[in-house]
Design an enzyme around this catalytic site. Structure first.
Site, PDB file in Angstrom:
ATOM      1  N   SER A 164      -3.509   3.876  -3.041  1.00 40.61           N
ATOM      2  CA  SER A 164      -2.125   4.317  -2.931  1.00 40.61           C
ATOM      3  C   SER A 164      -1.733   4.329  -1.455  1.00 40.61           C
ATOM      4  O   SER A 164      -2.517   4.735  -0.592  1.00 40.61           O
ATOM      5  CB  SER A 164      -1.971   5.703  -3.552  1.00 40.61           C
ATOM      6  N   GLU A 165      -0.509   3.886  -1.180  1.00 43.95           N
ATOM      7  CA  GLU A 165      -0.063   3.697   0.207  1.00 43.95           C
ATOM      8  C   GLU A 165      -0.229   4.934   1.071  1.00 43.95           C
ATOM      9  O   GLU A 165      -0.389   4.853   2.281  1.00 43.95           O
ATOM     10  CB  GLU A 165       1.426   3.310   0.260  1.00 43.95           C
TER      11      GLU A 165
END
Lengths: 220, 227, 220, 227
Positions: free
Chosen positions: C56-57
């Site tokens: 996830s970013e």
């Protein structure tokens, strides 16, 4: 350097004295990188209760003094490959993060040795034409270009008396115009828009005598 | 099940090609993947470009690889060491190329390679011989040099702990170039002092996430030797 | 999308079926970022014993399924700001390191939603002319440009039947030429040098019928 | 003795100038320095440029700062949120400027600022509207956009632990933009959930070394609230 070759009576500073002289000017709270050689000795002259945070290029922030022989930690070295200790509050980072501290202007001070320092602030300290070995630069260019302040700690002249404080560097440059101050065995010199300004001199040395050992005009 | 742990040096070295760019971790004797360098000597790849901070000590490890004529080019910041006999003699004889790079630029070029940045600007080396031939540019009145990403085909890395996903920790100043080399290379091979179970390294304290690691070999050699 | 508006009998995939179809093609060991919206559902269709490492970013590598209501960790969210869990072997990094994984080509796969995908691989998924809100891009451009493979998961047409699989995008682009494959409720399409190649179709759908809902030539 | 710990919000906010570029950490509700944002509202600086991932939620915190007319310009990747009412209405009325930046470019521009890199190249946004007006360049046949460093005058950061030298750790996904913002700013102000003694954070596991931190205020507010 001793004063034996001198025409007048003065006492050049010893290396420990040079390191101690520079150490006096480092205030508490500064982040400081000390280059290999004499600059490394500066740390020995900062009392431990004056908290100065020493940085080493290989990812060590908060270095303490050298360990006792029986307390060596083989995984903990400085950029000069000497065993060191870490103070409480110290930390380890990788090489790119360590150099981000240097190159991003986060160090208050870097102290390097030098071959030549010029009155325009140029420093030459990594290569000389006399050297026929492969050139080596290490982190000198990063430190000289990146730190908030660059101070150079070196002898005032070579062993044969050739001035190292010069009008313009003849050796290959390490960085352009970044040196702010030079501490030598003969004097402390600020680099200003006027050029070199003498802050103090070795005991017994006259301004004229210092000028005679310097290849750039000195100012008071 | 993902398992990056390999059981033999031959498996660790499999597929390294002639002509590869090999990034080798370590600073001084600390964090050096000595066993992997010996494995590379054994493996036989030649015509290598090696990026590393120092160009070898004495006649072992990297110095031996060079002595065997397997290294065409060295990219480093400090080709000297306490005993740089092999590199110096090859260099004087014109038998090895040297690309001298400031140490911080060397680290940042690898970081850039790992982060998808083909080129960046830095103040370091501006106005010096090491900027020769490079693009120079001013930003806000200051002079900068353009430097390019340095990608590895292979990275040889030394870690303190590793798990089967390739998560790594490093001990004290053993971290040095290892994490950026792991990021910068297509094939990252690790020798680790300790093997741990998945989850033993607290997730906040993983130093190199396994995404940057391909193979891990357990090499519990103990403390770094002297310099 | 249902098949009610269609002239022939076929069953368009439901969203869970679309996510499951895509999930089938993700092999063990891949590092995968799933965009906000339908792509997020893909994770639910990868069995836990097939180890796929979800990124996830916001600096989370190794995400697991959503937590039970009483097991929520309030400091652990994904890029869609949903509570998630971390698998054993997961880790946390800062935003620049997280995006270095994306931008440096370390993710094997990124799955994004889309407004339009063109036969040259262009993706438009962040802005439309109809939208009068302030534009928002998030990490879409980084993901679309940086991952080793970009797959798009979206409906084959808009709700009013306008094709989203097109010759050229009319909406502002997210990235140029990087889409490799599209999974829709009607078909799976590879993007090749020839353009769109149909890998499979929804049950009962004919090639001609699929072509009629598509604004670019399809190949078998 | 070095002591970066401050005892009051007024001390934490001292000296923030009108016209400052303020970097504000957090992603979603996690890792947001809410108390410091309220402190900034109280402190009074105006004509601010704020760089942040989202442009505020509801009418509190950053949204309130904007609502008070104190923010001239927002640099962010995602001006929307679950309730972006303040930003949206200011934006539609032309009362606030928006510089929209891809999220990874935003993070890397701050990293670059912290690392002494005035500009770098990235593939992200090449060929899109967000590359408009920017320098475009090819490296090895691929197209890249030149992006510039984003420096902060001030960073507002939230940490999990802090000591008197300013060493920080972050909890889980609370790390996000905080470390790069700390690196990128001239004055980095931290609110920390926990204060610890020097040496309590293991030196290998310091997430932000104190060199990037100027002031620390103890704000033990507990878990992030919902979104």
């Amino acid at each position: 350097m001793s004063a034996t070759a001198s025409t007048t009576e003065f006492r050049a500073l010893t290396r420990p004295q040079m390191a101690a002289r520079l150490a006096r000017d480092i205030p508490e709270g500064w982040y400081v990188n000390l280059g290999i050689g004499i600059p490394t000795q500066v740390a020995d002259h900062v009392p431990l209760d004056r908290e100065v945070i020493f940085h080493s290029e290989n990812g060590v922030l908060g270095m303490g003094p050298a360990p006792a022989e029986d307390k060596i930690e083989p995984w903990l070295i400085n950029a000069g490959k000497q065993y060191v200790t870490l103070r409480k509050g110290g930390s380890y980072v990788h090489h790119a993060d360590s150099f981000a501290m240097i190159r991003g202007g986060h160090l208050d001070l870097c102290v390097l040795g030098g071959f030549q320092v010029a009155e325009n602030g140029d420093l030459a300290n990594w290569a000389t034409s006399e050297n026929d070995m492969a050139p080596a630069v290490g982190g000198a260019m990063d430190l000289a270009a990146g730190a908030k302040r660059l101070w150079v700690l070196m002898d005032h002249t070579t062993k044969d008396g050739t001035p190292k404080i010069v009008h313009r560097c003849s050796y290959p440059l390490t960085a352009v115009g970044t040196t702010r101050r030079v501490y030598t065995n003969l004097a402390t010199l600020d680099i200003t828009e006027r050029g070199f300004v003498v802050l103090d001199m070795a005991p017994g040395l006259t301004f004229e005598n210092l000028q005679a050992r310097t290849d750039a005009p000195l100012h008071r | 099940m993902i398992n990056k742990i390999v059981q033999s040096m031959a498996d660790a070295m499999a597929g390294i090609q002639d002509g590869s760019v090999v990034l080798i971790g370590g600073f001084g004797a600390v964090g050096q993947p000595n066993a992997l360098v010996d494995g590379l000597i054994e493996q036989g790849a030649r015509d290598l470009t090696v990026a590393v901070n120092n160009a070898g000590v004495g006649r072992v490890g990297l110095a031996r690889l060079m002595d065997l004529g397997r290294v065409r080019r060295v990219i480093c910041s400090f080709p000297r060491s306490s005993d740089p006999v092999v590199f110096e003699s090859l260099y004087r004889a014109g038998k090895i190329e040297l690309e001298l790079v400031p140490q911080g630029t060397l680290a940042e070029r690898m970081h850039a390679a790992g982060a998808g940045i083909p080129a960046f600007f830095t103040k370091t080396a501006a106005g010096t011989l090491l900027a020769a031939g490079k693009e120079i540019r001013e930003f806000e009145g200051e002079t900068y040099v353009m430097e390019k990403a340095l990608h590895g085909d292979v990275a040889l890395v030394e870690a303190w702990q590793a798990d089967r996903w390739g998560n790594l920790t490093y001990k004290q100043s053993g971290r040095n170039f290892n994490p950026v080399m792991a990021m910068a290379s297509r094939l990252t091979i690790v020798q680790s002092q300790h093997m741990v179970e998945l989850g033993d390294i607290p997730p906040e304290n993983v130093h190199t996430p396994g995404i940057f690691v391909d193979r891990v070999l357990h090499v519990p050699y103990g403390d770094p030797s002297g310099f």
